[in-house]
Write a protein that holds these residues in place. Structure first.
Motif, PDB file in Angstrom:
ATOM      1  N   TYR A 146       0.820  -1.209   0.000  1.00 55.65           N
ATOM      2  CA  TYR A 146       0.000   0.000   0.000  1.00 55.65           C
ATOM      3  C   TYR A 146       0.857   1.264   0.000  1.00 55.65           C
ATOM      4  CZ  TYR A 146      -4.651  -2.037   0.605  1.00 55.65           C
ATOM      5  OH  TYR A 146      -5.838  -2.678   0.407  1.00 55.65           O
ATOM      6  N   PRO A 149       3.013   3.353  -3.668  1.00 60.04           N
ATOM      7  CA  PRO A 149       2.743   4.528  -4.518  1.00 60.04           C
ATOM      8  C   PRO A 149       3.222   5.856  -3.934  1.00 60.04           C
ATOM      9  CG  PRO A 149       0.789   3.149  -4.269  1.00 60.04           C
ATOM     10  CD  PRO A 149       1.765   2.729  -3.217  1.00 60.04           C
ATOM     11  N   MET A 153       3.225   9.676  -5.550  1.00 60.25           N
ATOM     12  CA  MET A 153       2.583  10.852  -4.949  1.00 60.25           C
ATOM     13  C   MET A 153       3.567  12.011  -4.884  1.00 60.25           C
ATOM     14  SD  MET A 153       0.512   8.860  -1.904  1.00 60.25           S
ATOM     15  CE  MET A 153      -0.160  10.347  -1.152  1.00 60.25           C
ATOM     16  N   MET A 165      -0.248   8.777 -11.919  1.00 51.59           N
ATOM     17  CA  MET A 165      -0.952   8.268 -10.751  1.00 51.59           C
ATOM     18  C   MET A 165      -2.396   7.991 -11.153  1.00 51.59           C
ATOM     19  SD  MET A 165      -1.456   9.841  -6.887  1.00 51.59           S
ATOM     20  CE  MET A 165      -2.801  10.941  -7.381  1.00 51.59           C
ATOM     21  N   SER A 170      -6.277   4.155  -7.533  1.00 54.35           N
ATOM     22  CA  SER A 170      -6.432   4.782  -6.219  1.00 54.35           C
ATOM     23  C   SER A 170      -7.844   4.574  -5.677  1.00 54.35           C
ATOM     24  CB  SER A 170      -6.132   6.285  -6.312  1.00 54.35           C
ATOM     25  OG  SER A 170      -4.810   6.500  -6.746  1.00 54.35           O
ATOM     26  N   SER A 173      -8.397   0.877  -4.768  1.00 56.23           N
ATOM     27  CA  SER A 173      -7.612   0.592  -3.563  1.00 56.23           C
ATOM     28  C   SER A 173      -8.327   1.104  -2.314  1.00 56.23           C
ATOM     29  CB  SER A 173      -6.229   1.249  -3.662  1.00 56.23           C
ATOM     30  OG  SER A 173      -5.455   0.652  -4.669  1.00 56.23           O
ATOM     31  N   PHE A 174      -8.937   2.272  -2.448  1.00 54.13           N
ATOM     32  CA  PHE A 174      -9.684   2.847  -1.327  1.00 54.13           C
ATOM     33  C   PHE A 174     -10.868   1.955  -0.954  1.00 54.13           C
ATOM     34  CE2 PHE A 174     -13.144   5.590   0.233  1.00 54.13           C
ATOM     35  CZ  PHE A 174     -12.534   6.115   1.359  1.00 54.13           C
ATOM     36  N   SER A 203      -4.729   5.606   0.195  1.00 53.18           N
ATOM     37  CA  SER A 203      -5.565   5.730  -1.003  1.00 53.18           C
ATOM     38  C   SER A 203      -6.387   7.010  -0.955  1.00 53.18           C
ATOM     39  CB  SER A 203      -6.486   4.516  -1.123  1.00 53.18           C
ATOM     40  OG  SER A 203      -5.739   3.327  -1.297  1.00 53.18           O
ATOM     41  N   GLN A 206      -4.165   9.775  -1.965  1.00 55.28           N
ATOM     42  CA  GLN A 206      -3.968   9.800  -3.414  1.00 55.28           C
ATOM     43  C   GLN A 206      -5.165  10.429  -4.114  1.00 55.28           C
ATOM     44  OE1 GLN A 206      -2.657   5.912  -4.988  1.00 55.28           O
ATOM     45  NE2 GLN A 206      -1.934   5.460  -2.935  1.00 55.28           N
ATOM     46  N   LEU A 207      -6.371  10.086  -3.675  1.00 55.42           N
ATOM     47  CA  LEU A 207      -7.568  10.667  -4.280  1.00 55.42           C
ATOM     48  C   LEU A 207      -7.618  12.174  -4.046  1.00 55.42           C
ATOM     49  CD1 LEU A 207     -10.205   7.946  -3.307  1.00 55.42           C
ATOM     50  CD2 LEU A 207      -9.260   8.404  -5.579  1.00 55.42           C
ATOM     51  N   TYR A 210      -5.250  13.710  -6.447  1.00 48.26           N
ATOM     52  CA  TYR A 210      -5.822  13.679  -7.798  1.00 48.26           C
ATOM     53  C   TYR A 210      -6.807  14.826  -8.007  1.00 48.26           C
ATOM     54  CZ  TYR A 210      -7.473  11.754 -12.181  1.00 48.26           C
ATOM     55  OH  TYR A 210      -7.764  11.591 -13.507  1.00 48.26           O
ATOM     56  N   GLU A 230      -2.183   1.597 -12.136  1.00 44.16           N
ATOM     57  CA  GLU A 230      -0.937   0.948 -11.766  1.00 44.16           C
ATOM     58  C   GLU A 230      -0.838  -0.499 -12.002  1.00 44.16           C
ATOM     59  OE1 GLU A 230      -0.438   0.087  -7.512  1.00 44.16           O
ATOM     60  OE2 GLU A 230       0.524   1.245  -7.869  1.00 44.16           O
TER      61      GLU A 230
END
Length: 246
Positions: A146, A149, A153, A165, A170, A173-174, A203, A206-207, A210, A230
Motif C-alpha cells: 500500500y 505509490p 505521490m 498516478m 487509487s 484501492s480505497f 488511497s 492519493q484521491l 488527484y 498501476e
C-alpha cells in the motif's frame, strides 16, 4: 436473525470481488505500454510489491499454515498470476538497466518466500505458531504494498500532474481497504486491520492529490491517460478468519 459471522462472510466475498477488480485495474496502463512499446516513467515497484504480497498471502492460506483458507488461496493465487503477467509485459518493454533491476528484485522475492516457507514448516510445529509468524510478515508486506505509490505521490506534487498516478487504481484501492477494514472489525483481526487501515488512508491521500492536480496536468496529456492504473490488494479470507486476510 442474521449473525455477525454471516455478515462478515458477505463482506469478505464482496472484498474478494473488489480485490479482483483491483488486480485488473492496471490493464489500461499496460495496454498503453504495449501500444507505445515503452514503459516511459511508469514504475515496476507497485507490481513487484503486490506480487510479493500475493505470494506471502498464498503461503498464509496454505492448509499446512492456516487451515480452511480457501478464499485466501484463490484470490491471492489469481493475483499472483495477474501480477506476474504485468511484470512480464513491463520487463519486455523496459531498457536493459531496468530489466536487470526487475530480475534482481524478483530473485530476492522468490528466495525470501521460499526461505519463509521452509523456516516455518521446519521450525514451527503448530498451526497457531505458523499463522502468527506468516501473519506478521503479511502485515509488513501488505503495508509495503500500500505504501509503494508514495514515490508516485511525490512526483505528482513536484510536477503538479497526475499522469503517472492512475485514478482508477487509487479509487479501487480505497474501496478495497474500506471493505477489508470492515471485515476485520466485525470479528477483530489485527492482521487484516493494520495493512488495510493504512491502505485506506494512503488511497484517500492519493484521491485528494488527484482532485487537486487533475485539472493542472499538461494540456497535451490525453484525458484517457489520467486514469491509467498501476497494486493489491489486500484480500482476506472471508471465510475463516482473516486475510487475503489479505
Amino acid at each position: 436473525m442474521v449473525s455477525a459471522n454471516h455478515v462478515r462472510t458477505v463482506v469478505g466475498i464482496i472484498g474478494n470481488v473488489i480485490s479482483f477488480g483491483l488486480f485488473l485495474s492496471p490493464l489500461p496502463t499496460f495496454m498503453t505500454i504495449v501500444s507505445k512499446r515503452a514503459v516511459e516513467q511508469f514504475s515496476p515497484i507497485p507490481y513487484l510489491a503486490t506480487l510479493l504480497n500475493c505470494m506471502m498471502w498464498v503461503v498464509y492460506g496454505l492448509p499446512i499454515v492456516h487451515p480452511n483458507s480457501v478464499l485466501v488461496l484463490t484470490i491471492n493465487g489469481t493475483g499472483f498470476l495477474i501480477e506476474a503477467l504485468y511484470i512480464a509485459i513491463f520487463f519486455a518493454f523496459s531498457p536493459r538497466s531496468l530489466r536487470l533491476k526487475i530480475l534482481g528484485i524478483l530473485a530476492a522475492e522468490v528466495v525470501f518466500v521460499g526461505a519463509v516457507l521452509a523456516g516455518v514448516l521446519g521450525g514451527a510445529h503448530t498451526h497457531g505458531k505458523r499463522t502468527e509468524i506468516v501473519g506478521i510478515l503479511c502485515v509488513i508486506f501488505g503495508t509495503a504494498m500500500y505504501a509503494s505509490p508514495l514515490s508516485v505521490m511525490k512526483t505528482v506534487i513536484e510536477t503538479k500532474s497526475v499522469k503517472y498516478m492512475p485514478f482508477s487504481l487509487s479509487f479501487v484501492s480505497f474501496l478495497n481497504g474500506v471493505c477489508w477494514m470492515a471485515y476485520s472489525l466485525l470479528r477483530f483481526d489485527l492482521y487484516i486491520l493494520i495493512p488495510n487501515g493504512l491502505g485506506t488512508l494512503l488511497s484517500a491521500a492519493q484521491l485528494t492529490l488527484y482532485s487537486m492536480y487533475c485539472r493542472s496536468s499538461p494540456g497535451d496529456e490525453p484525458k484517457k491517460n489520467l486514469e491509467l492504473p498501476e497494486e493489491v490488494p489486500n484480500a482476506p479470507d472471508a471465510f475463516t478468519s482473516v486475510t487475503v486476510e489479505k
